[in-house]
Design a protein around this motif. Structure first.
Motif, PDB file in Angstrom:
ATOM      1  N   ASN A   1       3.616  10.430   6.549  1.00  0.00           N
ATOM      2  CA  ASN A   1       2.580   9.569   6.323  1.00  0.00           C
ATOM      3  C   ASN A   1       1.204  10.166   7.017  1.00  0.00           C
ATOM      4  O   ASN A   1       0.212   9.956   6.176  1.00  0.00           O
ATOM      5  N   LYS A   2       1.488  10.799   8.123  1.00  0.00           N
ATOM      6  CA  LYS A   2       0.134  11.504   8.567  1.00  0.00           C
ATOM      7  C   LYS A   2      -0.443  12.448   7.708  1.00  0.00           C
ATOM      8  O   LYS A   2      -1.572  12.687   7.576  1.00  0.00           O
ATOM      9  N   ARG A   3       0.548  13.378   7.301  1.00  0.00           N
ATOM     10  CA  ARG A   3      -0.005  14.479   6.335  1.00  0.00           C
ATOM     11  C   ARG A   3      -0.762  13.883   5.310  1.00  0.00           C
ATOM     12  O   ARG A   3      -1.904  14.559   4.668  1.00  0.00           O
TER      13      ARG A   3
ATOM     14  N   ALA B   1       9.565   0.284  -0.828  1.00  0.00           N
ATOM     15  CA  ALA B   1       9.476  -1.012  -1.342  1.00  0.00           C
ATOM     16  C   ALA B   1      10.446  -2.026  -1.117  1.00  0.00           C
ATOM     17  O   ALA B   1      11.531  -1.749  -0.632  1.00  0.00           O
ATOM     18  N   GLY B   2       9.895  -3.215  -0.839  1.00  0.00           N
ATOM     19  CA  GLY B   2      10.606  -4.141  -0.117  1.00  0.00           C
ATOM     20  C   GLY B   2      10.273  -4.378   1.314  1.00  0.00           C
ATOM     21  O   GLY B   2      11.243  -5.149   1.939  1.00  0.00           O
ATOM     22  N   SER B   3       9.923  -3.396   1.986  1.00  0.00           N
ATOM     23  CA  SER B   3       9.991  -3.272   3.478  1.00  0.00           C
ATOM     24  C   SER B   3       8.931  -4.435   4.055  1.00  0.00           C
ATOM     25  O   SER B   3       9.115  -4.804   5.168  1.00  0.00           O
ATOM     26  N   ARG B   4       7.920  -4.812   3.377  1.00  0.00           N
ATOM     27  CA  ARG B   4       6.743  -5.828   3.949  1.00  0.00           C
ATOM     28  C   ARG B   4       6.566  -5.721   5.502  1.00  0.00           C
ATOM     29  O   ARG B   4       6.637  -6.729   6.210  1.00  0.00           O
ATOM     30  N   VAL B   5       6.589  -4.500   6.063  1.00  0.00           N
ATOM     31  CA  VAL B   5       6.075  -4.440   7.161  1.00  0.00           C
ATOM     32  C   VAL B   5       4.531  -4.199   7.441  1.00  0.00           C
ATOM     33  O   VAL B   5       4.051  -3.449   6.887  1.00  0.00           O
ATOM     34  N   PRO B   6       3.935  -5.168   8.363  1.00  0.00           N
ATOM     35  CA  PRO B   6       2.749  -5.127   8.695  1.00  0.00           C
ATOM     36  C   PRO B   6       2.198  -3.801   9.288  1.00  0.00           C
ATOM     37  O   PRO B   6       3.016  -3.389  10.290  1.00  0.00           O
ATOM     38  N   GLY B   7       1.105  -3.184   8.947  1.00  0.00           N
ATOM     39  CA  GLY B   7       0.819  -2.056   9.950  1.00  0.00           C
ATOM     40  C   GLY B   7       1.016  -0.842   8.783  1.00  0.00           C
ATOM     41  O   GLY B   7       1.682  -0.659   7.847  1.00  0.00           O
ATOM     42  N   TRP B   8       0.893   0.459   9.474  1.00  0.00           N
ATOM     43  CA  TRP B   8       1.063   1.887   9.028  1.00  0.00           C
ATOM     44  C   TRP B   8       2.042   2.509   9.802  1.00  0.00           C
ATOM     45  O   TRP B   8       1.806   2.593  11.224  1.00  0.00           O
TER      46      TRP B   8
ATOM     47  N   HIS C   1       0.967  -1.201  -0.065  1.00  0.00           N
ATOM     48  CA  HIS C   1       0.036   0.119  -0.029  1.00  0.00           C
ATOM     49  C   HIS C   1       0.736   1.215  -0.007  1.00  0.00           C
ATOM     50  O   HIS C   1       0.591   2.081   0.779  1.00  0.00           O
ATOM     51  N   LEU C   2       1.964   1.327  -0.902  1.00  0.00           N
ATOM     52  CA  LEU C   2       2.874   2.400  -0.962  1.00  0.00           C
ATOM     53  C   LEU C   2       2.198   3.799  -1.190  1.00  0.00           C
ATOM     54  O   LEU C   2       2.405   4.806  -0.554  1.00  0.00           O
ATOM     55  N   GLY C   3       0.961   3.718  -1.935  1.00  0.00           N
ATOM     56  CA  GLY C   3       0.116   4.757  -2.233  1.00  0.00           C
ATOM     57  C   GLY C   3      -0.830   5.376  -1.169  1.00  0.00           C
ATOM     58  O   GLY C   3      -1.094   6.517  -1.200  1.00  0.00           O
TER      59      GLY C   3
ATOM     60  N   ILE D   1      -7.671   9.237  13.155  1.00  0.00           N
ATOM     61  CA  ILE D   1      -6.403   8.521  12.606  1.00  0.00           C
ATOM     62  C   ILE D   1      -7.051   7.009  12.171  1.00  0.00           C
ATOM     63  O   ILE D   1      -6.728   6.601  11.142  1.00  0.00           O
ATOM     64  N   ALA D   2      -7.640   6.467  12.977  1.00  0.00           N
ATOM     65  CA  ALA D   2      -8.633   5.078  12.387  1.00  0.00           C
ATOM     66  C   ALA D   2      -9.426   5.286  11.185  1.00  0.00           C
ATOM     67  O   ALA D   2      -9.146   4.443  10.533  1.00  0.00           O
ATOM     68  N   ASP D   3     -10.229   6.178  11.305  1.00  0.00           N
ATOM     69  CA  ASP D   3     -11.111   6.497  10.056  1.00  0.00           C
ATOM     70  C   ASP D   3     -10.361   6.911   8.801  1.00  0.00           C
ATOM     71  O   ASP D   3     -10.488   6.360   7.549  1.00  0.00           O
ATOM     72  N   ALA D   4      -9.192   7.505   8.809  1.00  0.00           N
ATOM     73  CA  ALA D   4      -8.415   7.835   7.884  1.00  0.00           C
ATOM     74  C   ALA D   4      -7.733   6.824   7.207  1.00  0.00           C
ATOM     75  O   ALA D   4      -7.542   6.512   6.183  1.00  0.00           O
TER      76      ALA D   4
END
Length: 175
Positions: free
Chosen positions: A110-112, A97-104, A89-91, A172-175
């Motif tokens: 990223n917040k902005r 790319a290549g990070s495969r870390v679960p979560g955000w 979900h890079l967008g 944050i949860a909604d966004a």
């Protein structure tokens, strides 16, 4: 449906479920009294309840910081099959790319990105959120001098969930 999750200790554990087709909020679960391990079980159970018409469970994502790491460990232990990861979900404010870390990852950039996208979707009525408390929390966010979006300070909450402080967790949860 898709799901967004945010947890922060002593504040609210928030689970927001949106329909991916209509971008309408289908459910909200909020409590400051549930530890992250237990909340992971509640979240995965709710994700199975809101499965797709094809029977697939809801996509589950969370903020991978602080108590979110404890939550993540428990979700992974359950073998829940549809987990948001930063590479896929890079967008959406993911990682490299290549990070495969679960979560955000809640970096300032990223917040902005995610909050600007959420604001635009609400403004254009592309996203429907009928939770009065969630929409009121949006009003607490501001841009600081560097242009970062933040909840400026701990705001004493008049929150029926029982949280001592309100930092815009639902937003944050909604966004």
């Amino acid at each position: 449906p898709q799901i967004a999750y945010f947890f922060n200790f002593s504040r609210n554990s928030c689970l927001s479920i949106f329909c991916a087709d209509t971008c309408q909020k289908a459910a909200e679960y909020v409590s400051p009294f549930i530890p992250p391990e237990r909340f992971a079980l509640i979240a995965t159970a709710l994700c199975w309840m809101f499965k797709t018409v094809d029977g697939d469970p809801t996509l589950l994502g969370w903020e991978h910081k602080g108590p979110g790491l404890i939550f993540a460990k428990r979700v992974i232990e359950t073998d829940y099959p549809r987990i948001y990861d930063s590479e896929a979900h890079l967008g959406l404010g993911g990682g490299k790319a290549g990070s495969r870390v679960p979560g955000w990852n809640p970096t300032n950039d990223n917040k902005r990105q995610i909050l600007d996208s959420y604001q635009a979707a609400l403004d254009r009525r592309q996203c429907v959120n009928q939770s009065e408390l969630a929409l009121k929390e949006c009003l607490g966010y501001r841009r600081n001098a560097q242009g970062d979006i933040e909840h400026p300070h701990d705001v004493k909450a008049d929150d029926p969930s029982g949280a001592r402080f309100n930092h815009g967790d639902r937003v944050i949860a909604d966004a």
